[in-house]
Write a protein that holds these residues in place. Structure first.
Motif, PDB file in Angstrom:
ATOM      1  N   MET A 130       0.771  -1.142  -0.026  1.00 38.34           N
ATOM      2  CA  MET A 130       0.043   0.118   0.124  1.00 38.34           C
ATOM      3  C   MET A 130       1.028   1.295  -0.165  1.00 38.34           C
ATOM      4  O   MET A 130       1.618   1.402   1.003  1.00 38.34           O
ATOM      5  CB  MET A 130      -0.972  -0.016   1.233  1.00 38.34           C
ATOM      6  N   GLN A 131       0.592   1.932  -0.946  1.00 42.45           N
ATOM      7  CA  GLN A 131       1.669   3.343  -1.047  1.00 42.45           C
ATOM      8  C   GLN A 131       0.804   4.473  -0.460  1.00 42.45           C
ATOM      9  O   GLN A 131      -0.491   4.576  -0.593  1.00 42.45           O
ATOM     10  CB  GLN A 131       1.817   3.719  -2.645  1.00 42.45           C
ATOM     11  N   LEU A 132       1.363   4.975   0.568  1.00 42.13           N
ATOM     12  CA  LEU A 132       0.721   6.403   1.166  1.00 42.13           C
ATOM     13  C   LEU A 132       1.176   7.553   0.808  1.00 42.13           C
ATOM     14  O   LEU A 132       2.279   7.515   0.226  1.00 42.13           O
ATOM     15  CB  LEU A 132       1.068   6.213   2.597  1.00 42.13           C
ATOM     16  N   ARG A 133       0.191   8.511   0.581  1.00 43.16           N
ATOM     17  CA  ARG A 133       0.641   9.591   0.430  1.00 43.16           C
ATOM     18  C   ARG A 133       1.118  10.517   1.367  1.00 43.16           C
ATOM     19  O   ARG A 133       0.656  10.375   2.358  1.00 43.16           O
ATOM     20  CB  ARG A 133      -0.845  10.431  -0.140  1.00 43.16           C
ATOM     21  N   THR A 134       2.170  11.243   1.198  1.00 45.82           N
ATOM     22  CA  THR A 134       3.068  11.781   2.103  1.00 45.82           C
ATOM     23  C   THR A 134       2.892  13.221   2.031  1.00 45.82           C
ATOM     24  O   THR A 134       2.638  14.057   1.038  1.00 45.82           O
ATOM     25  CB  THR A 134       4.409  11.259   2.051  1.00 45.82           C
ATOM     26  N   THR A 135       3.441  13.992   3.416  1.00 46.73           N
ATOM     27  CA  THR A 135       3.291  15.318   3.495  1.00 46.73           C
ATOM     28  C   THR A 135       4.692  15.512   4.347  1.00 46.73           C
ATOM     29  O   THR A 135       4.867  14.686   5.312  1.00 46.73           O
ATOM     30  CB  THR A 135       1.979  16.025   3.953  1.00 46.73           C
ATOM     31  N   PRO A 136       5.197  16.750   4.573  1.00 42.53           N
ATOM     32  CA  PRO A 136       6.147  16.966   5.576  1.00 42.53           C
ATOM     33  C   PRO A 136       5.625  17.247   6.935  1.00 42.53           C
ATOM     34  O   PRO A 136       4.765  17.779   7.069  1.00 42.53           O
ATOM     35  CB  PRO A 136       6.949  18.110   5.034  1.00 42.53           C
ATOM     36  N   CYS A 137       6.394  16.357   7.880  1.00 46.36           N
ATOM     37  CA  CYS A 137       5.948  16.952   9.186  1.00 46.36           C
ATOM     38  C   CYS A 137       6.270  18.425   9.592  1.00 46.36           C
ATOM     39  O   CYS A 137       7.531  18.883   9.073  1.00 46.36           O
ATOM     40  CB  CYS A 137       6.869  15.809  10.161  1.00 46.36           C
ATOM     41  N   ARG A 138       5.228  19.023   9.996  1.00 48.28           N
ATOM     42  CA  ARG A 138       5.538  20.640  10.481  1.00 48.28           C
ATOM     43  C   ARG A 138       6.646  20.910  11.429  1.00 48.28           C
ATOM     44  O   ARG A 138       7.193  21.625  11.664  1.00 48.28           O
ATOM     45  CB  ARG A 138       4.072  20.829  10.846  1.00 48.28           C
ATOM     46  N   ALA A 139       6.924  19.471  12.460  1.00 45.30           N
ATOM     47  CA  ALA A 139       8.117  19.959  13.403  1.00 45.30           C
ATOM     48  C   ALA A 139       9.455  19.604  12.798  1.00 45.30           C
ATOM     49  O   ALA A 139      10.518  20.185  13.032  1.00 45.30           O
ATOM     50  CB  ALA A 139       7.756  18.807  14.496  1.00 45.30           C
ATOM     51  N   CYS A 140       9.694  18.319  11.978  1.00 47.57           N
ATOM     52  CA  CYS A 140      11.047  18.156  11.598  1.00 47.57           C
ATOM     53  C   CYS A 140      11.286  18.073  10.105  1.00 47.57           C
ATOM     54  O   CYS A 140      12.389  17.890   9.844  1.00 47.57           O
ATOM     55  CB  CYS A 140      11.357  16.801  12.257  1.00 47.57           C
ATOM     56  N   GLY A 141      10.044  17.986   9.296  1.00 42.84           N
ATOM     57  CA  GLY A 141      10.239  18.321   7.749  1.00 42.84           C
ATOM     58  C   GLY A 141      10.397  16.929   7.272  1.00 42.84           C
ATOM     59  O   GLY A 141      10.144  16.814   6.126  1.00 42.84           O
ATOM     60  N   ARG A 142      10.439  15.768   8.036  1.00 46.66           N
ATOM     61  CA  ARG A 142      10.247  14.548   7.366  1.00 46.66           C
ATOM     62  C   ARG A 142       9.279  14.161   6.538  1.00 46.66           C
ATOM     63  O   ARG A 142       8.032  14.282   7.214  1.00 46.66           O
ATOM     64  CB  ARG A 142      10.903  13.218   8.499  1.00 46.66           C
ATOM     65  N   PRO A 143       9.241  13.037   5.713  1.00 45.39           N
ATOM     66  CA  PRO A 143       7.946  12.757   5.208  1.00 45.39           C
ATOM     67  C   PRO A 143       6.905  11.939   6.185  1.00 45.39           C
ATOM     68  O   PRO A 143       7.546  10.963   6.884  1.00 45.39           O
ATOM     69  CB  PRO A 143       8.106  11.743   3.823  1.00 45.39           C
ATOM     70  N   ILE A 144       5.764  12.229   6.326  1.00 43.82           N
ATOM     71  CA  ILE A 144       4.648  11.411   7.233  1.00 43.82           C
ATOM     72  C   ILE A 144       3.445  11.218   6.275  1.00 43.82           C
ATOM     73  O   ILE A 144       3.327  11.777   5.428  1.00 43.82           O
ATOM     74  CB  ILE A 144       4.475  12.095   8.352  1.00 43.82           C
ATOM     75  N   ALA A 145       2.717  10.317   6.717  1.00 42.37           N
ATOM     76  CA  ALA A 145       1.554   9.847   5.899  1.00 42.37           C
ATOM     77  C   ALA A 145       0.357   9.913   7.161  1.00 42.37           C
ATOM     78  O   ALA A 145       0.825   9.960   8.344  1.00 42.37           O
ATOM     79  CB  ALA A 145       1.635   8.682   5.340  1.00 42.37           C
ATOM     80  N   PHE A 146      -0.798   9.813   7.040  1.00 45.88           N
ATOM     81  CA  PHE A 146      -2.064   9.733   7.842  1.00 45.88           C
ATOM     82  C   PHE A 146      -2.496   8.524   7.998  1.00 45.88           C
ATOM     83  O   PHE A 146      -3.059   8.171   6.687  1.00 45.88           O
ATOM     84  CB  PHE A 146      -2.478  11.032   7.889  1.00 45.88           C
ATOM     85  N   ILE A 147      -2.700   7.880   8.872  1.00 46.99           N
ATOM     86  CA  ILE A 147      -4.028   6.725   8.648  1.00 46.99           C
ATOM     87  C   ILE A 147      -5.144   6.996   9.572  1.00 46.99           C
ATOM     88  O   ILE A 147      -4.945   7.273  10.877  1.00 46.99           O
ATOM     89  CB  ILE A 147      -3.267   5.220   9.100  1.00 46.99           C
ATOM     90  N   ARG A 148      -6.279   6.840   9.160  1.00 42.01           N
ATOM     91  CA  ARG A 148      -7.554   6.843   9.913  1.00 42.01           C
ATOM     92  C   ARG A 148      -7.714   5.859  10.810  1.00 42.01           C
ATOM     93  O   ARG A 148      -7.740   4.686  10.597  1.00 42.01           O
ATOM     94  CB  ARG A 148      -8.590   6.952   9.086  1.00 42.01           C
ATOM     95  N   THR A 149      -7.865   6.022  12.185  1.00 43.03           N
ATOM     96  CA  THR A 149      -8.148   5.260  13.077  1.00 43.03           C
ATOM     97  C   THR A 149      -9.628   4.647  13.081  1.00 43.03           C
ATOM     98  O   THR A 149     -10.439   5.336  12.572  1.00 43.03           O
ATOM     99  CB  THR A 149      -7.798   5.528  14.614  1.00 43.03           C
ATOM    100  N   PRO A 150     -10.042   3.547  13.967  1.00 36.34           N
ATOM    101  CA  PRO A 150     -11.421   3.262  13.907  1.00 36.34           C
ATOM    102  C   PRO A 150     -12.393   4.328  14.489  1.00 36.34           C
ATOM    103  O   PRO A 150     -13.603   4.312  14.258  1.00 36.34           O
ATOM    104  CB  PRO A 150     -11.421   1.772  14.659  1.00 36.34           C
TER     105      PRO A 150
END
Length: 90
Positions: free
Chosen positions: A1-21
């Motif tokens: 599964m390929q996740l769409r990423t965005t930079p972390c506002r704190a460190c700038g590293r790529p992050i993705a978001f997963i929706r919890t139940p």
């Protein structure tokens, strides 16, 4: 599964978001990790369905019957600015 990423506002590293139940979005590192669920575990992952699993890192392919899962490490575990960022969010 390929996740769409965005930079972390704190460190700038790529992050993705997963929706919890519960409908909340959890920031995760975008590289998948394989974990086997045994005991208290040393690694926490979030599956693509939003399930939180604690276990040990493994090379076993995902197989729920033996407790092996693929998932993503929550970004707050690896972000060098996690404490500073949590302070901002409060």
């Amino acid at each position: 599964m390929q996740l769409r990423t965005t930079p972390c506002r704190a460190c700038g590293r790529p992050i993705a978001f997963i929706r919890t139940p519960r409908g909340r979005y959890l920031p995760v590192d975008p590289d998948p990790v394989l974990t086997v669920r045994r005991g208290p575990g040393q690694v926490t992952i979030v599956t693509p369905r939003g399930e939180v699993i604690r276990g040990y890192e493994t090379q076993e392919p995902p197989d729920p019957e033996i407790g092996a899962h693929a998932g993503y490490v929550p970004h707050w575990q690896t972000c060098p600015q996690a404490e500073e960022f949590r302070g901002e969010a409060r």
